[in-house]
Enzyme design. Sequence first.
Site, short mmCIF file in Angstrom:
data_model
loop_
_atom_site.label_atom_id
_atom_site.label_comp_id
_atom_site.label_asym_id
_atom_site.label_seq_id
_atom_site.Cartn_x
_atom_site.Cartn_y
_atom_site.Cartn_z
N GLY A 12 0.81 -1.22 0.00
CA GLY A 12 0.00 0.00 0.00
C GLY A 12 0.84 1.27 0.00
O GLY A 12 2.01 1.26 0.37
N ARG A 16 -2.75 8.01 4.10
CA ARG A 16 -3.06 8.75 5.32
C ARG A 16 -1.81 9.27 6.04
O ARG A 16 -1.90 10.13 6.90
CB ARG A 16 -3.90 7.86 6.27
CG ARG A 16 -5.32 7.62 5.78
CD ARG A 16 -6.01 6.48 6.48
NE ARG A 16 -5.60 5.17 5.97
CZ ARG A 16 -6.09 4.00 6.38
NH1 ARG A 16 -7.02 3.98 7.32
NH2 ARG A 16 -5.66 2.86 5.87
N ASP A 103 2.26 -2.79 8.58
CA ASP A 103 2.11 -1.56 9.36
C ASP A 103 1.72 -1.84 10.82
O ASP A 103 1.16 -0.99 11.49
CB ASP A 103 1.11 -0.61 8.70
CG ASP A 103 -0.31 -1.15 8.65
OD1 ASP A 103 -0.52 -2.33 9.01
OD2 ASP A 103 -1.22 -0.39 8.26
N GLU A 155 -15.60 -3.90 8.23
CA GLU A 155 -14.73 -2.71 8.22
C GLU A 155 -15.46 -1.51 8.79
O GLU A 155 -16.70 -1.41 8.65
CB GLU A 155 -14.27 -2.41 6.78
CG GLU A 155 -13.30 -3.40 6.22
CD GLU A 155 -12.09 -3.60 7.15
OE1 GLU A 155 -11.33 -2.65 7.33
OE2 GLU A 155 -11.93 -4.71 7.68
C1 UD1 Z 1 -6.86 -3.50 7.87
C2 UD1 Z 1 -8.06 -4.46 7.97
C3 UD1 Z 1 -8.83 -4.11 9.23
C4 UD1 Z 1 -7.93 -4.19 10.46
C5 UD1 Z 1 -6.68 -3.33 10.27
C6 UD1 Z 1 -5.69 -3.63 11.37
C7 UD1 Z 1 -8.73 -4.95 5.67
C8 UD1 Z 1 -9.73 -4.68 4.60
N1 UD1 Z 1 -8.92 -4.28 6.82
O1 UD1 Z 1 -7.38 -2.20 7.70
O2 UD1 Z 1 -9.93 -5.01 9.40
O3 UD1 Z 1 -8.65 -3.78 11.61
O4 UD1 Z 1 -6.04 -3.63 9.01
O5 UD1 Z 1 -4.58 -2.77 11.35
O6 UD1 Z 1 -7.87 -5.77 5.50
N2 UD1 Z 1 -2.00 -3.58 1.45
C9 UD1 Z 1 -1.48 -4.18 0.33
N3 UD1 Z 1 -2.18 -4.16 -0.83
C10 UD1 Z 1 -3.41 -3.60 -0.92
C11 UD1 Z 1 -3.95 -2.99 0.24
C12 UD1 Z 1 -3.23 -3.00 1.41
O7 UD1 Z 1 -0.38 -4.72 0.37
O8 UD1 Z 1 -4.00 -3.64 -2.01
C13 UD1 Z 1 -1.21 -3.61 2.70
C14 UD1 Z 1 -0.90 -2.22 3.23
O9 UD1 Z 1 0.37 -1.80 2.74
C15 UD1 Z 1 -0.87 -2.44 4.74
C16 UD1 Z 1 -1.80 -3.62 4.94
O10 UD1 Z 1 -1.99 -4.22 3.69
O11 UD1 Z 1 0.44 -2.80 5.19
C17 UD1 Z 1 -3.14 -3.20 5.54
O12 UD1 Z 1 -3.76 -2.26 4.68
P1 UD1 Z 1 -4.41 -0.93 5.25
O13 UD1 Z 1 -4.91 -0.13 4.11
O14 UD1 Z 1 -3.51 -0.29 6.22
O15 UD1 Z 1 -5.67 -1.56 6.00
P2 UD1 Z 1 -6.50 -0.93 7.20
O16 UD1 Z 1 -7.44 0.07 6.66
O17 UD1 Z 1 -5.60 -0.50 8.29
CA CA Z 2 -3.41 -0.39 8.51
#
Ligand code: UD1
Ligand code: CA
Length: 457
Positions: A12, A16, A103, A155
Site C-alpha cells: 500500500g 493517510r 504496518d 470494516e
Molecule cells: C486493515 C483491515 C482491518 C484491520 C486493520 C488492522 C482490511 C480490509 N482491513 O485495515 O480489518 O482492523 O487492518 O490494522 O484488511 N495492502 C497491500 N495491498 C493492498 C492494500 C493494502 O499490500 O491492495 C497492505 C498495506 O500496505 C498495509 C496492509 O496491507 O500494510 C493493511 O492495509 P491498510 O490499508 O492499512 O488496512 P487498514 O485500513 O488499516
Molecule cells: Ca493499517
Amino acid sequence: MENRYAIVLAAGQGTRMKSKIYKVLHPVMGRPMVQHVMDQLQPLNLTRVMTIVGYGAEHVKEQLDDLSEFILQEEQLGTAHAVEQAAPFIENEQGVTLVVCGDTPLLTAETLNALFDHHVQSEAKATVLTTTITDPSGYGRVIRDSDGNVAKIVEHKDATEDQLLVNEINTGTYCFDNELLFDSLKKVSNDNAQGEYYLPDVIEILKQADEKIAAHKTKDPDETIGVNDRVALSKAEKIMKNRINMKHMKNGVSIVDPDYTYIEPQVVIDPDVVIEPGCVIKGETSIRTGTVIGAHSEVNNCLIGENTIIKQSVATDSEIGNHVNIGPFAHIRPQTAIGDEVKIGNFVEVKKAQIDDKSKVSHLSYIGDAEIGKDVNVGCGTITVNYDGKNKYLTKIEDNAFIGCNANLIAPVTIGEGALVAAGSTINKDVPADALSIARSKQVNKEAYVKRLNKFK
Ligand code: UD1
Ligand code: CA
C-alpha cells in the site's frame, strides 16, 4: 511440523501518512515498520516468507533484502487481492499461512507463536488475532454470533451503528489453512464502501462453508496498533520506546527518566550503566558497565567502554575506551577511536582521529584527521589544520608530546615523541622528538608608548 508460510502485506501507499516515504518504511524507533515485522518473524521457523510489494517496491526489497521473497502487486485492489498474488507460488501447498500487515510494527514473536498454537490446537481453518480497545475507530470490528463465535469482520466504513459500538477489533493478523485460504480468496467481492477486496471477508466465507473459525484475543492492545497516520506513528514510537526502556531497566540499566530517554532497538547496554534524562542512543551502539551517559547526550553507532562518563555531548560512529571523560559539549564525529583514560573536554570537536591512552584534549580544540599517541597534552584552543580546500592531511602527535595553547598544526605534520610546541605557534614543519618548537613573532615591549600616543589625543 506442518509447513508454515508467512505473507507480509506491504504494497500500500499509505495515503493517510501524507508522506513521500512509503508507509511501511516509516521508522519506529529508527527502524522501518516492515523491518520490525520481519524481525519478529525470524524466530518462527517459517517454511517461506513472502512480502507483497507495490508502492516503493524497490525500497522495501532493499530494506528487507534476503529475509523474504517478494511478490509484486501491481495494482493495489485491497488486502485480499494482495494475498492472492501469492497464489501461483503456494496455493496448492498444505500447511498454515500467517498473514500479517507491514504496518503493525509492535507485534511480537511470542504473540505470533501463540496465534499459531491457538490455530493448531483449536483445529480451526482460520484464526484471527483480535484485541479489545477503548477507541476502535478505523479498525475492522469482530462480529460474533449468539454463541460467541466469530461470524465475520466488518470494516469501520461498512459498519452499522450497532457494529461500530463493538470494541473487539481485527488486528490484521491471521492464520489460515493454506489451501482453503486461496480457495476462499476467489470468492471475495469488492462490493463494499471502499470498492476493495477485503481479506477479512474470507472469515465470513469460511464460516458459511461451515469451516471452524477461531479468534485469539491478545491482552495487550498496544501490541497490535496499526499505523495508518502520524498520530498512530507517534503512539507506536512511544509504546516501543517504553518497551525497550523496560527491557534495559530489567537488565540492570538505570534509566533516570524513561519518559525522556530514547534508545533504539539494536542498542546493547550492560548492567550498571546510568542513562540520564534526555539521552538519544541510536544505531548499533554498545555501552559497557559502569558508564554514565549524562543528560542530553546523543550517541549513534558507538562502542563505549567501561566506567566512562559522557556529559551533554554528541558522539557518532566512533569507539570510546574505558575510564574516558567526555564533555560537556564535546562533538565526537565519525571514525574516531579514543583509548582508555582519555579526557576530551568542553567545546572540543574530534573527527577521524585516534587518541591513545591517557591523552588529554581538555578545551576548545579541533582535532581532525589526526593520530595522537599516549600521554599527550593538547592545550586549549589547539587546531589541527587538516584541509587546504581540496584535500585532507594527517597530523601525528607522538607519545608524551605537549602542545601549548592556541597552536595551529598545519598538516601534514608530525610532532615527535616528548616534543613541546610553544603556545601560539603555527607549526608547518615536523618537530623532532624532545625538541621545543616556537613559531610565533617575538614579543616587543615599547616602554611608555601608550603615554606618548595619548599626548596627541
Ligand atoms: C486493515 C483491515 C482491518 C484491520 C486493520 C488492522 C482490511 C480490509 N482491513 O485495515 O480489518 O482492523 O487492518 O490494522 O484488511 N495492502 C497491500 N495491498 C493492498 C492494500 C493494502 O499490500 O491492495 C497492505 C498495506 O500496505 C498495509 C496492509 O496491507 O500494510 C493493511 O492495509 P491498510 O490499508 O492499512 O488496512 P487498514 O485500513 O488499516
Ligand atoms: Ca493499517
